[in-house]
Motif scaffolding. Structure first.
Motif, PDB file in Angstrom:
ATOM      1  N   TYR A 168      43.564  26.680  35.780  1.00  0.00           N
ATOM      2  CA  TYR A 168      42.156  26.794  36.166  1.00  0.00           C
ATOM      3  C   TYR A 168      41.683  25.732  37.144  1.00  0.00           C
ATOM      4  N   ARG A 183      42.655  26.507  40.526  1.00  0.00           N
ATOM      5  CA  ARG A 183      42.011  27.691  41.071  1.00  0.00           C
ATOM      6  C   ARG A 183      40.590  27.387  41.515  1.00  0.00           C
ATOM      7  N   LEU A 184      39.956  26.485  40.804  1.00  0.00           N
ATOM      8  CA  LEU A 184      38.556  26.228  41.128  1.00  0.00           C
ATOM      9  C   LEU A 184      38.415  25.198  42.238  1.00  0.00           C
ATOM     10  N   ASP A 220      43.278  30.976  46.854  1.00  0.00           N
ATOM     11  CA  ASP A 220      41.904  31.483  46.857  1.00  0.00           C
ATOM     12  C   ASP A 220      41.127  30.949  48.043  1.00  0.00           C
ATOM     13  N   THR A 250      39.360  33.036  50.918  1.00  0.00           N
ATOM     14  CA  THR A 250      37.926  32.883  51.177  1.00  0.00           C
ATOM     15  C   THR A 250      37.670  32.684  52.653  1.00  0.00           C
ATOM     16  N   TYR A 274      34.653  36.576  47.053  1.00  0.00           N
ATOM     17  CA  TYR A 274      34.417  35.137  46.879  1.00  0.00           C
ATOM     18  C   TYR A 274      32.989  34.818  47.320  1.00  0.00           C
ATOM     19  N   TYR A 327      30.316  33.220  46.142  1.00  0.00           N
ATOM     20  CA  TYR A 327      29.776  31.848  46.092  1.00  0.00           C
ATOM     21  C   TYR A 327      30.520  30.926  47.042  1.00  0.00           C
ATOM     22  N   ALA A 328      31.846  30.946  46.952  1.00  0.00           N
ATOM     23  CA  ALA A 328      32.638  30.022  47.758  1.00  0.00           C
ATOM     24  C   ALA A 328      32.384  30.240  49.247  1.00  0.00           C
ATOM     25  N   GLU A 351      34.999  36.255  42.062  1.00  0.00           N
ATOM     26  CA  GLU A 351      36.239  35.646  41.573  1.00  0.00           C
ATOM     27  C   GLU A 351      35.988  34.400  40.715  1.00  0.00           C
ATOM     28  N   LEU A 352      35.031  33.589  41.127  1.00  0.00           N
ATOM     29  CA  LEU A 352      34.706  32.393  40.355  1.00  0.00           C
ATOM     30  C   LEU A 352      34.226  32.761  38.964  1.00  0.00           C
ATOM     31  N   GLU A 353      33.367  33.778  38.897  1.00  0.00           N
ATOM     32  CA  GLU A 353      32.836  34.206  37.602  1.00  0.00           C
ATOM     33  C   GLU A 353      33.938  34.779  36.727  1.00  0.00           C
TER      34      GLU A 353
END
Lengths: 196, 207
Positions: B8, B11-12, B20, B24, B107, B109-110, B162-164
């Motif tokens: 995680y 990924r974040l 990711d 993005t 993506y 938010y990103a 994707e974030l969610e």
């Protein structure tokens, strides 16, 4: 558009589920490298022309340069993420990979994997001083509660020799009472099931 | 767990090698060329001749737009992509819960955060919308992640960005771990997930 082929490599990795590795896309990488070679040569030619006094070529050089850097990033990320996944597999599958996963690796990746195996083994042996006998880090991922545990075989695994020399036949649906340290790996591989 | 597959956080977090992050920055931004680019006319399928003329409007991936539009050089000017414009912002402020964010951009938010870097006049409003949207939706995500055990969640996760989705999965794993502990199963040695997934796939291929 420039960079599409490189991103396709990344998408391939992104799509492939956890615990698998897509075949090493040598052809895709070759195509990206070819694109980069063309970009680089065009840029060099344009820079030489600008030095000789030709106006207006600068935006094109910028654009190609950005594409070059992007391609480089994608290629490096492709290699790096495959390596990361391979490393995770060492911890999940153990030191021997299933043949069809190994089949998807490139020559260099197989070399890397065996070198990683060696370094890991050397490190685990070195823990606890010269006479300590080492420590298996892949064992006891959860705090052990008892020395012996009861296990059930989920598949025919053949004969299994315990540390004290007894030979057991691991037959499907048979139950055994074994030392935890000796069967933890087999449970992680899905051969045995831990019965509480 | 000791195994170095720290899924995680990597990924974040954005980094040079992050898959990711690369995907993005591949999202498209509408751009307009301010100066002509010689010899690259083939990039625009509608263009005539070998050059990209000044004034050509084209959608460029973010990484390219970023390189061509900065304070030092303005080869292109950038517009905000549709899902971040006024119309969609109003929809999101009306009720963010019903919006299919995955459709607006996997993506969302990103990419929205990346768009701030162009210094557009409405950048402030976009960031407000992102924050509002996230805090409105987060409650629901957390709620559903903590309350469905062993159910089909595709209807819920299908609309998530994707974030969610990552957050939802973390929540679900927390819930399963808690139930495991409650039923006294947490001391049980389980097969590694990679091995299980691998076996499942093999079984499918065999059929």
């Amino acid at each position: 558009m420039y960079g599409e082929k490189a991103v396709e490599l990344i998408r391939q990795l992104h799509r492939s589920p956890d615990g698998s590795l897509p075949p090493f896309n040598e052809d895709g990488i070759r195509q990206v490298l070819e694109e980069m070679r063309v970009l680089f040569e065009q840029n060099q030619a344009d820079v030489n022309k600008t030095v000789d006094g030709a106006p207006g070529l600068f935006p094109g050089v910028q654009l190609r340069h950005a594409a070059l850097e992007r391609n480089k990033r994608c290629l490096l990320a492709y290699m790096f993420n495959r390596m990361e996944r391979l490393r995770a597999m060492r911890w999940e599958f153990g030191s021997v990979l299933p043949p069809d996963i190994k089949y998807n690796l490139s020559e260099q990746e197989i070399q890397w994997f065996s070198r990683y195996n060696k370094s890991l083994a050397a490190y685990m042996r070195s823990i606890g001083g010269p006479s300590g006998g080492g420590l298996d880090l892949t064992q006891d991922l959860k705090p052990p509660k008892s020395l012996y545990i009861e296990v059930r075989c989920l598949m025919d695994h053949g004969e299994f020799e315990t540390e004290d020399g007894t030979i057991l036949l691991l037959k499907k649906d048979s139950q055994h009472f074994l030392q935890r340290s000796q069967c933890e790996h087999l449970i992680r591989q899905g051969v045995l099931e831990h019965i509480l | 767990m000791f195994a170095p597959c720290v899924k995680y956080p990597t990924r974040l977090r954005e980094n040079y090698f992050s898959i990711d992050d690369i995907l993005t920055t591949q999202e498209k931004v509408p751009c307009k060329f301010q100066s002509s680019v010689l010899g690259l006319g083939f990039l625009d399928p509608g263009a005539e001749g070998t050059d990209l003329a000044a004034g050509t409007a084209m959608e460029l991936p973010y990484w390219l737009a970023r390189a061509l539009c900065s304070r030092k050089r303005r080869i292109v000017t950038v517009e905000m992509p549709k899902p971040y414009r006024e119309g969609y912002r109003q929809i999101l402020s009306a009720d963010a819960n019903v919006v299919d964010l995955h459709k607006l951009g996997p993506y969302y938010y990103a990419f929205g955060i990346y768009l701030q870097s162009f210094g557009q006049p409405d950048a402030g409003e976009i960031s407000n919308t992102l924050l509002q949207t996230f805090s409105t939706r987060f409650r629901r995500i957390m709620d559903s992640a903590q309350n469905c055990l062993n159910e089909d969640t595709t209807a819920v996760t299908g609309k998530l960005d994707e974030l969610e989705r990552v957050l939802f999965r973390v929540g679900q794993e927390g819930l399963t771990a808690f139930h495991c502990w409650q039923s006294g199963q947490s001391a049980k040695i389980v097969p590694s997930t990679m091995v299980t997934n691998y076996r499942k796939r093999k079984r499918q291929d065999g059929d």
